[in-house]
Design an enzyme around this catalytic site. Sequence first.
Site, PDB file in Angstrom:
ATOM      1  N   GLU A 110     -65.301  58.735  49.323  1.00 24.92           N
ATOM      2  CA  GLU A 110     -65.348  59.847  50.274  1.00 24.92           C
ATOM      3  C   GLU A 110     -66.087  60.899  49.586  1.00 24.92           C
ATOM      4  O   GLU A 110     -66.181  61.175  48.449  1.00 24.92           O
ATOM      5  CB  GLU A 110     -63.940  60.432  50.530  1.00 24.92           C
ATOM      6  N   LYS A 112     -66.761  64.537  48.288  1.00 29.64           N
ATOM      7  CA  LYS A 112     -65.681  65.466  47.593  1.00 29.64           C
ATOM      8  C   LYS A 112     -66.134  66.958  48.295  1.00 29.64           C
ATOM      9  O   LYS A 112     -67.115  67.384  47.796  1.00 29.64           O
ATOM     10  CB  LYS A 112     -65.660  65.776  46.020  1.00 29.64           C
ATOM     11  N   ASP A 114     -66.119  70.627  48.840  1.00 34.40           N
ATOM     12  CA  ASP A 114     -66.063  72.126  48.017  1.00 34.40           C
ATOM     13  C   ASP A 114     -65.527  73.105  48.709  1.00 34.40           C
ATOM     14  O   ASP A 114     -66.198  74.005  49.046  1.00 34.40           O
ATOM     15  CB  ASP A 114     -67.638  72.363  47.629  1.00 34.40           C
ATOM     16  N   TYR A 219     -57.690  64.244  54.438  1.00 29.71           N
ATOM     17  CA  TYR A 219     -57.892  62.998  53.573  1.00 29.71           C
ATOM     18  C   TYR A 219     -56.686  62.543  53.079  1.00 29.71           C
ATOM     19  O   TYR A 219     -56.811  61.525  52.268  1.00 29.71           O
ATOM     20  CB  TYR A 219     -59.074  63.381  52.566  1.00 29.71           C
ATOM     21  N   LYS A 307     -68.551  63.773  39.589  1.00 31.10           N
ATOM     22  CA  LYS A 307     -69.028  64.991  39.960  1.00 31.10           C
ATOM     23  C   LYS A 307     -70.611  64.792  39.907  1.00 31.10           C
ATOM     24  O   LYS A 307     -71.328  64.127  39.170  1.00 31.10           O
ATOM     25  CB  LYS A 307     -68.717  65.910  38.936  1.00 31.10           C
ATOM     26  N   CYS A 401     -93.051 100.517  31.088  1.00 32.25           N
ATOM     27  CA  CYS A 401     -92.145 100.105  31.931  1.00 32.25           C
ATOM     28  C   CYS A 401     -92.452 100.202  33.267  1.00 32.25           C
ATOM     29  O   CYS A 401     -93.298 101.161  33.807  1.00 32.25           O
ATOM     30  CB  CYS A 401     -90.984 101.519  31.967  1.00 32.25           C
ATOM     31  N   CYS A 404     -91.146 103.711  34.875  1.00 32.37           N
ATOM     32  CA  CYS A 404     -91.298 105.197  34.493  1.00 32.37           C
ATOM     33  C   CYS A 404     -92.892 105.141  33.612  1.00 32.37           C
ATOM     34  O   CYS A 404     -93.241 106.225  33.076  1.00 32.37           O
ATOM     35  CB  CYS A 404     -90.277 105.832  33.774  1.00 32.37           C
ATOM     36  N   CYS A 419     -86.870  99.701  27.883  1.00 31.97           N
ATOM     37  CA  CYS A 419     -87.370 101.111  28.160  1.00 31.97           C
ATOM     38  C   CYS A 419     -86.181 101.995  27.574  1.00 31.97           C
ATOM     39  O   CYS A 419     -85.216 102.030  28.055  1.00 31.97           O
ATOM     40  CB  CYS A 419     -87.475 101.275  29.689  1.00 31.97           C
ATOM     41  N   CYS A 424     -85.496 107.631  32.700  1.00 29.75           N
ATOM     42  CA  CYS A 424     -86.159 106.574  33.384  1.00 29.75           C
ATOM     43  C   CYS A 424     -85.313 106.203  34.723  1.00 29.75           C
ATOM     44  O   CYS A 424     -84.014 105.886  34.739  1.00 29.75           O
ATOM     45  CB  CYS A 424     -86.196 105.118  32.854  1.00 29.75           C
TER      46      CYS A 424
HETATM   47  S1  IVH Z   1     -57.787  63.644  46.999  1.00 25.12           S
HETATM   48  C1  IVH Z   1     -54.201  62.861  44.738  1.00 25.12           C
HETATM   49  N1  IVH Z   1     -59.977  63.590  48.446  1.00 25.12           N
HETATM   50  O1  IVH Z   1     -60.716  67.886  45.110  1.00 25.12           O
HETATM   51  C2  IVH Z   1     -55.695  63.282  45.121  1.00 25.12           C
HETATM   52  N2  IVH Z   1     -59.575  65.603  47.198  1.00 25.12           N
HETATM   53  O2  IVH Z   1     -60.490  67.946  42.085  1.00 25.12           O
HETATM   54  C3  IVH Z   1     -55.667  64.528  45.534  1.00 25.12           C
HETATM   55  N3  IVH Z   1     -61.176  67.381  47.026  1.00 25.12           N
HETATM   56  O3  IVH Z   1     -57.698  69.487  44.827  1.00 25.12           O
HETATM   57  C4  IVH Z   1     -57.078  64.924  45.948  1.00 25.12           C
HETATM   58  N4  IVH Z   1     -62.275  66.473  48.855  1.00 25.12           N
HETATM   59  O4  IVH Z   1     -59.147  70.157  46.651  1.00 25.12           O
HETATM   60  C5  IVH Z   1     -59.123  64.327  47.576  1.00 25.12           C
HETATM   61  N5  IVH Z   1     -61.864  63.807  49.656  1.00 25.12           N
HETATM   62  C6  IVH Z   1     -61.221  64.414  48.800  1.00 25.12           C
HETATM   63  C7  IVH Z   1     -61.647  65.486  48.408  1.00 25.12           C
HETATM   64  C8  IVH Z   1     -60.627  66.116  47.472  1.00 25.12           C
HETATM   65  C9  IVH Z   1     -62.292  67.721  48.061  1.00 25.12           C
HETATM   66  C10 IVH Z   1     -60.641  68.346  46.361  1.00 25.12           C
HETATM   67  C11 IVH Z   1     -59.141  68.829  46.460  1.00 25.12           C
HETATM   68  C12 IVH Z   1     -58.608  68.495  45.247  1.00 25.12           C
HETATM   69  C13 IVH Z   1     -59.652  68.638  44.431  1.00 25.12           C
HETATM   70  C14 IVH Z   1     -59.487  67.748  43.006  1.00 25.12           C
END
Ligand code: IVH
Length: 666
Positions: A110, A112, A114, A219, A307, A401, A404, A419, A424
């Site tokens: 999935e 992730k 932010d 999720y 990441k 500068c 000035c 400066c 200034c």
């Molecule tokens: S699962 C037990 N799925 O990432 C697993 N987390 O670094 C719980 N997050 O606290 C998290 N997208 O805020 C999961 N597709 C995703 C996510 C996700 C973003 C965030 C979530 C979690 C943090 C962990």
Amino acid sequence: MEKIKSRVIELENELKRYAKEYYTLDNPSISDYDYDKLYQELKNLLNDYPQFLENDSITRTIGYDILDKFTKVDHTYPMYSLDNAFSEDDLISFNERIIKEVNKVDFVLEPKIDGLAISLTYEDGVLIQGVTRGDGLIGEDVTNNIKTIQSIPLKLKDNIDLVVRGEVYLKRSNFIRINEIQESLNKPLFANARNAAAGSLRQLDSKVAAARKLDAFFYTVANYNDLELETHYESLSFLKEQGFDVNDQIVQINDLSNIMNEIEKIHSKREINDYDIDGAVLKVNSFSIQEQLGFTAKYPKFAIAYKFPAEQVTTKLIDIVYTVGRTGQITPNALLEPVFVAGSKVSKATLHNIEYIHNKDIRINDEVIIHKAGDIIPEVVGPVLDKRDSSSKQVEMISNCPICNSELQKIEDSVDYYCLNEQCPAKAIETYIHFASRKAMNIIGLGDRIVEEFYNDGLIKGIADIYLLKDKENEIVNKEGFGQKSFENLISSIEESKKASLARLLFALGIRHLGEKSAKLIAQHFDSIDDIMDASVEQLTNIAEIGPMIAQSINQYFSLEDNRVLIQRLKDIGLEMNNEKLIIDESSQFTNKTIVLTGTLENYKRSELAKILEAKGAKISGSVSAKTDLVIYGTSAGSKLEKAEKLEIKTLSESELIEILEKENA
Ligand code: IVH
């Protein structure tokens, strides 16, 4: 060994500070990617050298403090965080750990998102409560704000009980709109969409939260057993049916042979999405296998986050402009052909100093790589040499500068030019902007643009003039874009700032090297501004954590007559400069004693115990010497305790200490 130990301590301290900035203040100063890397380094060190693992190690906590403006709620199912992977090898080891315990497994991959995690509870199909993650065990009740999110169903398709988890986020398009509004109100801009989302979800006023137009992807079904769901993928379809937004890039994966391609597919959409992602999450599909694998103290063993590195883009460096900071420091900045990077449009980026430009051989007209340092400040990383043509021009440092015109000076042992002209205008403007800023006197409505305009119009010629603006009503309300209402708001915020604490004022003065935290520490140790003005360098360095550089700088600042006159004027104007001095119980047997804490404490975090003892007038020191009066030790105390015994210094075990404290406090 000592080296490893000090690196562990350094990492613990740094990570705790960053975690607080991220989780509690919504104001991070480093990128998530860099944070995760430091975290990984600490984890590896503690794995190899478990003797350095303290009770209060950041690796033993899940999240961070919760603010107490919302009701706290226990999570029925803890909200775990995810372990991180940075490479294919990390994913392979993750898989190996799994297949050691169970047979071959299927996965789900999935994006992730932010944003920030939330947990929603539905009873009989009706939304009852929405809670933030908090520290993973206790979160904040934000139900009223959750209910303003249009895409979250208030009522499900079926009348079921459900605990569902997901990520609240702000669409990029909305983030840009919100920052435009913030700017027009002269309020601080949000650094990125995640912080704007966090700030919006934690608004006490739900109307404000509603106006921000948040969104959410879901999720996790926490009570999948009650609902007879067998796999994660199945639970996602179920969530869609019940009316939740589920991300459309989620895929099932049979094995990890093609995992990097799948991750790349998600990565390649990063730019196109209208929401920020910072990686991809890989999860075991079957719930029964998830249960078999279980959890560590902090993470599920059945899921991991891959990441992405900090986002980088390329664009053309059109020219270089130089800015003058509050201290007179000159910073070269690149003017760029505008590009979109990590959630916002960038047309200017820092080049730090001339040495940085020359070391990286960055030239005007080059195609350059840009990223956001700490996900916030755009920075030029370096040139794309393949694309350099004959139009490229080397950069030479300016000698005067830009504001000035006085001749710039290079400070010894530093790469920076300054400066040094006290008059200034650029320095003056930056000083006033800093004075009014949020962490200083917090004067709302006196942002960069207004300060500059007021300075240019002669309305502010010194800090104290800010407090005379109330007499300039006619001039101010007649300014373009400045009505009666904004004038009144500005004046009321200026008047309010007269109540600011001594610590805020001290920080607001803009004394070189004196940051917010040190200003607080210093204010706590003195009765009044007069005592600070008259403090010797030695008195200042006697405060733990205040070094000679800060002490000398303060001493020098107050040795100047102009600055003493300024303080007197501010007092006459009515600034309260109230002190939040530590109230010290001087009747304790710890008063005036130099104490060292060592070993693992059972009942306190070390910092907590240090505060308790400091409030009794003790000085906490990091190392044992002849000057030490007392060593307090926990379990696995090592060389410090040995040294204390050798030097015949008094020692107390944690339980002996508790006994004394209980008697003293009785
Ligand atoms: S699962 C037990 N799925 O990432 C697993 N987390 O670094 C719980 N997050 O606290 C998290 N997208 O805020 C999961 N597709 C995703 C996510 C996700 C973003 C965030 C979530 C979690 C943090 C962990």
